[in-house]
Design an enzyme around this catalytic site. Structure first.
Site, mmCIF file in Angstrom:
data_model
loop_
_atom_site.group_PDB
_atom_site.id
_atom_site.type_symbol
_atom_site.label_atom_id
_atom_site.label_comp_id
_atom_site.label_asym_id
_atom_site.label_seq_id
_atom_site.Cartn_x
_atom_site.Cartn_y
_atom_site.Cartn_z
ATOM 1 C CD GLU A 160 -4.645 15.580 -16.535
ATOM 2 O OE1 GLU A 160 -3.536 15.076 -16.266
ATOM 3 O OE2 GLU A 160 -5.269 15.352 -17.566
ATOM 4 C CG HIS A 166 -1.604 10.942 -26.026
ATOM 5 N ND1 HIS A 166 -2.157 11.662 -25.002
ATOM 6 C CD2 HIS A 166 -0.376 10.585 -25.606
ATOM 7 C CE1 HIS A 166 -1.291 11.732 -23.999
ATOM 8 N NE2 HIS A 166 -0.208 11.077 -24.339
ATOM 9 C CE LYS A 186 4.296 17.102 -14.927
ATOM 10 N NZ LYS A 186 4.468 15.891 -15.702
ATOM 11 C CD GLU A 209 6.214 16.296 -23.275
ATOM 12 O OE1 GLU A 209 5.669 17.299 -22.776
ATOM 13 O OE2 GLU A 209 5.575 15.275 -23.591
ATOM 14 C CG ASN A 269 -2.970 16.637 -21.238
ATOM 15 O OD1 ASN A 269 -1.981 15.952 -21.018
ATOM 16 N ND2 ASN A 269 -4.056 16.574 -20.504
ATOM 17 C CE LYS A 312 -1.305 13.147 -15.215
ATOM 18 N NZ LYS A 312 -1.578 13.630 -16.598
ATOM 19 C CG HIS A 321 5.194 10.906 -25.492
ATOM 20 N ND1 HIS A 321 3.834 10.878 -25.733
ATOM 21 C CD2 HIS A 321 5.393 11.925 -24.618
ATOM 22 C CE1 HIS A 321 3.251 11.818 -25.027
ATOM 23 N NE2 HIS A 321 4.168 12.470 -24.338
ATOM 24 N NE ARG A 324 -4.172 -1.881 1.746
ATOM 25 C CZ ARG A 324 -4.179 -2.966 2.485
ATOM 26 N NH1 ARG A 324 -3.312 -3.101 3.458
ATOM 27 N NH2 ARG A 324 -5.051 -3.915 2.260
ATOM 28 C CG HIS A 384 0.642 15.699 -24.628
ATOM 29 N ND1 HIS A 384 1.369 16.868 -24.755
ATOM 30 C CD2 HIS A 384 1.454 14.813 -24.002
ATOM 31 C CE1 HIS A 384 2.566 16.683 -24.203
ATOM 32 N NE2 HIS A 384 2.649 15.447 -23.738
ATOM 33 N NE ARG A 438 -0.297 16.543 -13.658
ATOM 34 C CZ ARG A 438 0.333 15.727 -12.837
ATOM 35 N NH1 ARG A 438 0.007 15.716 -11.551
ATOM 36 N NH2 ARG A 438 1.288 14.931 -13.271
HETATM 37 N N1 GLY Z 1 2.505 14.569 -18.589
HETATM 38 C C1 GLY Z 1 1.460 15.432 -18.189
HETATM 39 C C2 GLY Z 1 1.228 15.441 -16.715
HETATM 40 O O1 GLY Z 1 2.049 14.954 -15.948
HETATM 41 O O2 GLY Z 1 0.221 15.927 -16.273
#
Ligand code: GLY
Length: 371
Positions: free
Chosen positions: A237, A252, A227, A185, A245, A143, A265, A121, A248, A241
């Site tokens: 997000e 994507h 960031k 990026e 994107n 993330k 990517h 956990r 993206h 946040r």
């Molecule tokens: N890669 C976008 C984010 O971490 O929100």
């Protein structure tokens, strides 16, 4: 040592950035390990080049430090590799007071971070990103996750690391394609930040040589600070946040319509940024001339993106089923001008189609190396 602090409600952590700073890693790890055992996971390509040297440094912190090498590439973000990590950690009798480190690019940090989030956990962890893309994006913001056959990153958790440690010396052995992907990026951040990033990025690229450790450290610090600020205001997000994107949605869709791995990517994001600029102009929040410098920047780097045959209809279908679609439609990140991003869910499909066609026309003209 320059440090950027990610300030969250649940705590804060540093992002350390520099060139030739690896000697600062052991004391940073030591502060976090607090007497527990250290489990270190390395990307295989990185391990072959620098792994033994780095591991001997980490052994100075914990002489029992145990290592596992993860195969490079997106395929490792799978339930089977995750299971191998669980078995390794549980066979070694990891406890909650131990500490995990992920050393590698975005694949390694996403996968190992998710293992850290879910073993017993939650085990504390830190990241040593070794790709430019990892340093400016994947390692920051917590993330973590793996892929599922239904799509990329569909299984995951937010699990913040205790530190992010970026030494640009590790980037010196990176293939040009991977540097360009990371720069993709950074171009995204220039769209979000405006002049603060555009000016240093333009002067970096004007040198022609894509690797210069000290100068890259500055671009990484600026990106990480951008960031970190956004994540501090919107960790999960829910709103702001989503700005990260930018480029993206199309990026994507390019990756999934081509098949993962055909473009990196960050390369797909570069093309997607061109699409986002087109969309911004077509929906008229932006005047073409306010984005001309930004377009030049994207166009210059697009020349390094390998040629691939992208099918417009498949790409549009991938946009249509994007996982980030909400009940109101897909949220597009658009630019009024560099430094003025906003989110719009009200973009007509005919305009999306026009932007995609313009993006593919541009790619056909600029797409470079036949890698
Ligand atoms: N890669 C976008 C984010 O971490 O929100």
């Amino acid at each position: 040592m320059p440090e950027i602090i990610v300030k969250l409600k649940s705590g804060r952590y540093p992002i350390v950035v520099g060139s030739g700073i690896v000697r600062w890693l052991p004391p940073l790890v030591e502060r976090n390990v607090e007497g527990g055992r250290l489990f270190v996971f390395y990307d295989a390509q990185f391990y072959a080049l620098h792994g033994r040297r780095l591991h001997s440094q980490l052994k100075r912190v914990d002489r029992r430090a145990t290592e596992m090498v993860i195969p490079s590439g997106e395929k490792s973000k799978s339930a089977s590799v995750l299971n191998r990590i669980y078995s390794f950690l549980l066979d070694e009798k990891i406890s909650r007071s131990d500490f995990i480190i992920a050393v590698g690019g975005g694949v390694t940090s996403d996968l190992v971070g998710y293992a850290a989030a879910t073993t017993l956990r939650g085990i504390r962890w830190g990241v040593v990103p070794t790709t430019l893309l990892g340093m400016v994006d994947a390692s920051i913001g917590g993330k973590t996750g793996i892929n599922h056959r239904a799509g990329k990153n569909l299984i995951g958790a937010f699990w913040q690391p205790r530190f992010v440690f970026c030494d640009t010396d590790f980037l010196g052995t990176l293939a040009v394609r991977h540097l360009v992907a990371g720069l993709g990026e950074i171009v995204k951040y220039a769209g979000l930040m405006g002049e603060r990033m555009l000016t240093p990025l333009e002067s970096y690229l004007a040198r022609g040589d894509l690797y210069h450790g000290r100068r890259l450290a500055r671009l990484i610090s600026l990106s990480a600070a951008c960031k970190a600020d956004i994540v501090a205001r919107d960790e999960r997000e829910q709103s702001e946040r989503m700005l990260l994107n930018l480029g993206h949605t199309f990026g994507h869709a390019i990756e999934s319509s081509l098949g993962y791995g055909r473009l990196l990517h960050g390369e797909a994001v570069l093309l997607g940024l061109w699409g986002a600029v087109e969309l911004s102009c077509l929906t008229k929040p932006a005047r073409r001339n306010s984005l001309s410098g930004y377009r030049d920047l994207i166009e210059g780097l697009m020349q390094c993106v390998p040629k691939r045959k992208i099918d417009a209809d498949r790409l549009l279908e991938a946009v249509r089923i994007d996982k980030k679609r909400s009940r109101r439609g897909l949220n597009y990140v658009l630019l009024e001008r560099p430094g003025r991003p906003f989110i719009s869910a009200a973009v007509r499909p005919s305009i999306v189609k026009e932007a995609v066609r313009a993006m593919l026309r541009m790619y056909a003209v600029t797409g470079g190396a036949n890698a």
